[in-house]
Design an enzyme around this catalytic site. Structure first.
Site, PDB file in Angstrom:
ATOM      1  N   CYS A 137       0.861  -1.191   0.000  1.00  0.00           N
ATOM      2  CA  CYS A 137       0.000   0.000   0.000  1.00  0.00           C
ATOM      3  C   CYS A 137       0.896   1.240   0.000  1.00  0.00           C
ATOM      4  O   CYS A 137       1.952   1.246   0.634  1.00  0.00           O
ATOM      5  CB  CYS A 137      -0.910  -0.001   1.226  1.00  0.00           C
ATOM      6  SG  CYS A 137      -1.996  -1.431   1.263  1.00  0.00           S
ATOM      7  N   CYS A 146       2.089   2.957   3.506  1.00  0.00           N
ATOM      8  CA  CYS A 146       2.444   2.089   4.634  1.00  0.00           C
ATOM      9  C   CYS A 146       3.954   1.805   4.669  1.00  0.00           C
ATOM     10  O   CYS A 146       4.515   1.293   3.697  1.00  0.00           O
ATOM     11  CB  CYS A 146       1.663   0.779   4.528  1.00  0.00           C
ATOM     12  SG  CYS A 146       2.118  -0.415   5.795  1.00  0.00           S
ATOM     13  N   CYS A 191       0.382   3.203  13.974  1.00  0.00           N
ATOM     14  CA  CYS A 191      -0.073   2.426  12.812  1.00  0.00           C
ATOM     15  C   CYS A 191       0.740   2.770  11.580  1.00  0.00           C
ATOM     16  O   CYS A 191       0.912   3.947  11.268  1.00  0.00           O
ATOM     17  CB  CYS A 191      -1.499   2.798  12.458  1.00  0.00           C
ATOM     18  SG  CYS A 191      -2.694   2.199  13.550  1.00  0.00           S
TER      19      CYS A 191
HETATM   20  N1  SAH Z   1      -2.329  -5.635   6.415  1.00  0.00           N
HETATM   21  C1  SAH Z   1      -3.457  -5.441   7.242  1.00  0.00           C
HETATM   22  C2  SAH Z   1      -3.116  -5.291   8.698  1.00  0.00           C
HETATM   23  C3  SAH Z   1      -1.905  -4.471   9.028  1.00  0.00           C
HETATM   24  S1  SAH Z   1      -1.962  -2.753   8.635  1.00  0.00           S
HETATM   25  C4  SAH Z   1      -4.280  -4.251   6.764  1.00  0.00           C
HETATM   26  O1  SAH Z   1      -3.820  -3.521   5.885  1.00  0.00           O
HETATM   27  O2  SAH Z   1      -5.392  -4.111   7.250  1.00  0.00           O
HETATM   28  C5  SAH Z   1      -2.878  -2.111  10.006  1.00  0.00           C
HETATM   29  C6  SAH Z   1      -3.550  -0.763   9.807  1.00  0.00           C
HETATM   30  O3  SAH Z   1      -2.606   0.317   9.750  1.00  0.00           O
HETATM   31  C7  SAH Z   1      -4.337  -0.705   8.523  1.00  0.00           C
HETATM   32  O4  SAH Z   1      -5.625  -0.179   8.681  1.00  0.00           O
HETATM   33  C8  SAH Z   1      -3.453   0.191   7.702  1.00  0.00           C
HETATM   34  O5  SAH Z   1      -4.136   0.701   6.658  1.00  0.00           O
HETATM   35  C9  SAH Z   1      -2.949   1.193   8.711  1.00  0.00           C
HETATM   36  N2  SAH Z   1      -1.814   1.977   8.244  1.00  0.00           N
HETATM   37  C10 SAH Z   1      -0.832   1.588   7.422  1.00  0.00           C
HETATM   38  N3  SAH Z   1       0.031   2.607   7.186  1.00  0.00           N
HETATM   39  C11 SAH Z   1      -0.414   3.661   7.894  1.00  0.00           C
HETATM   40  C12 SAH Z   1       0.081   5.000   8.098  1.00  0.00           C
HETATM   41  N4  SAH Z   1       1.187   5.432   7.516  1.00  0.00           N
HETATM   42  N5  SAH Z   1      -0.632   5.803   8.904  1.00  0.00           N
HETATM   43  C13 SAH Z   1      -1.757   5.360   9.524  1.00  0.00           C
HETATM   44  N6  SAH Z   1      -2.249   4.118   9.379  1.00  0.00           N
HETATM   45  C14 SAH Z   1      -1.587   3.267   8.581  1.00  0.00           C
HETATM   46 FE1  SF4 Z   2      -1.058  -2.585   3.081  1.00  0.00          FE
HETATM   47 FE2  SF4 Z   2       0.699  -2.178   5.044  1.00  0.00          FE
HETATM   48 FE3  SF4 Z   2      -1.527  -3.653   5.517  1.00  0.00          FE
HETATM   49 FE4  SF4 Z   2       0.448  -4.584   3.956  1.00  0.00          FE
HETATM   50  S1  SF4 Z   2       0.603  -4.102   6.131  1.00  0.00           S
HETATM   51  S2  SF4 Z   2      -1.729  -4.665   3.489  1.00  0.00           S
HETATM   52  S3  SF4 Z   2       1.186  -2.768   2.899  1.00  0.00           S
HETATM   53  S4  SF4 Z   2      -1.430  -1.469   5.021  1.00  0.00           S
END
Ligand code: SAH
Ligand code: SF4
Length: 370
Positions: free
Chosen positions: A115, A118, A340
């Protein structure tokens, strides 16, 4: 190699005891020593004979990931960096909130979904964690405070599979570990207190409903496919409509009145406009859901920005006006990079993503404490 008893379900452990010529009820005793009392030394399992203790120590072990580093944030959040071997490190976070303490558990070393917002995704992907490495995180957190334990879960009241990785891409180990979290003879957490968060692998959501009724959270982040394709690339394979239909099937199968939590990260001027909010309300109109807004947590090298609190509140207001229970997730542990999306550990990237980003001059510098 010794058998690691930490990741075994009770029935697997019974099979193991039968296979070594022991009575199956011994499995239950050992299972409770491990998960309810936090004991990993067979010689301390006082209801086993000395001979059995010795035999078990010879052929098996109770091995959790090793703590490389642990650090408390000024707001009480604790982050651990755990060594899972061969240079791979994963991160785990415990967030206390009044009487609750939520443990954010990792499912993979890195993440293949990539993503755009992330930090974990930018690290690339190394491998899935085993069932022992996943439940081992709970074991480590439970036993980190030096308190005596005599039953179930003490320090951890809620668990979210929201650390590093996409849990549904590591299905067997993740669901096996979640069953241990909910097993009365292990951690005994209720189905409402164990949450799986996913970026939206539709067939796996259906499969999930066959093995568990734990809470499900969807990382939606965009109200239309054009935008979601950019933010959550797996959307190209499983578009929003299919994803929301899968959520409906999951909830129906669980057969209760639950609302699914929809996570929506707010990124300044990317997906946080009032039009975006209205569009979101429209697509969720018939989905029993509540909304969790997550203001973007920045990390070095990312071009995205966190919106002002005025923009966040304006978005929230629209969702509430449209009838949705809407909360804004408070950022916790930011001073120790535990918020997060900031969990990075150390990933032996097998996807060459890090190399590609560096070549395109788009390297995302992820900062870890180790
Ligand atoms: N892969 C799974 C679970 C881990 S990510 C998922 O994507 O749901 C856990 C959460 O953190 C998700 O809702 C994700 O979108 C959020 N997240 C990821 N990067 C982030 C960021 N830079 N700031 C705030 N939330 C973030
Ligand atoms: Fe997307 Fe990060 Fe969740 Fe992986 S861990 S699915 S890259 S938000």
């Amino acid at each position: 190699m010794k058998n690691n008893l930490l990741g075994m379900s009770l029935s697997n452990m019974e099979d193991f005891f039968i296979s070594i010529g022991e009575k199956p009820y011994r499995a239950k005793q050992v299972f409770q020593w491990i998960h309810q009392k936090g004991i990993s030394d067979f010689s301390k399992m006082t209801n086993l004979s000395k001979e059995l203790q010795k035999m078990l120590a010879g052929i098996s072990e109770i091995k959790a990931p090793e703590i490389v580093y642990e650090k408390d944030s000024k707001d009480g959040t604790r982050k651990w960096v755990l060594n899972v071997g061969e240079g791979d490190l994963v991160e785990m976070v415990l967030i206390p909130e009044g009487k609750r303490a939520t443990l954010c558990v990792s499912s993979q070393v890195g993440c293949a979904v990539d993503c755009s917002f992330c930090a974990t995704g930018k690290q690339g992907f190394s491998r899935n964690l085993s069932q022992a490495e996943i439940i081992g995180q709970v074991w480590v957190a439970e036993n980190s405070f030096g308190l005596p334990r005599d039953h179930g879960s003490k320090n951890v009241t809620n668990i979210v599979m929201m650390g590093m990785g996409e849990p549904l891409l590591n299905f067997e180990a993740v669901t096996g570990a979640m069953n241990l979290m909910m097993d009365d003879k292990a951690y005994g957490l209720s189905k409402r207190k164990v949450t799986l968060s996913t970026s939206g692998l539709v067939p796996m959501i259906d499969k999930l409903s066959e093995v568990t009724n734990a809470a499900l959270t969807i990382s939606l982040h965009a109200p239309n496919d054009g935008l979601r394709n950019e933010l959550v690339p797996i959307n190209k394979k499983y578009p929003i409509k299919d994803l929301l239909n899968a959520v409906e099937r999951y909830v129906n199968k669980c057969g209760d009145q639950r609302k699914t939590t929809i996570e929506y990260i707010l990124i300044n001027k990317v997906n946080d406009s009032l039009e975006n909010a209205k569009e979101l309300a429209k697509i969720l109109k018939n989905v029993p859901s509540k909304i969790n807004l997550i203001p973007f947590n920045p990390f070095a090298g990312s071009a995205y920005k966190r919106p002002s609190s005025m923009r966040v509140q304006a978005f929230k207001k629209i969702m509430q006006k449209e009838g949705f229970i809407t909360t804004v997730r408070t950022t916790r542990g930011e001073d120790i990079m535990a918020a997060c999306g900031q969990l990075v550990g150390k990933v032996n990237d097998k996807t060459n993503r890090k190399k590609r980003l560096a070549k395109d001059n788009k390297i995302i510098k992820t900062k870890s404490l180790v």
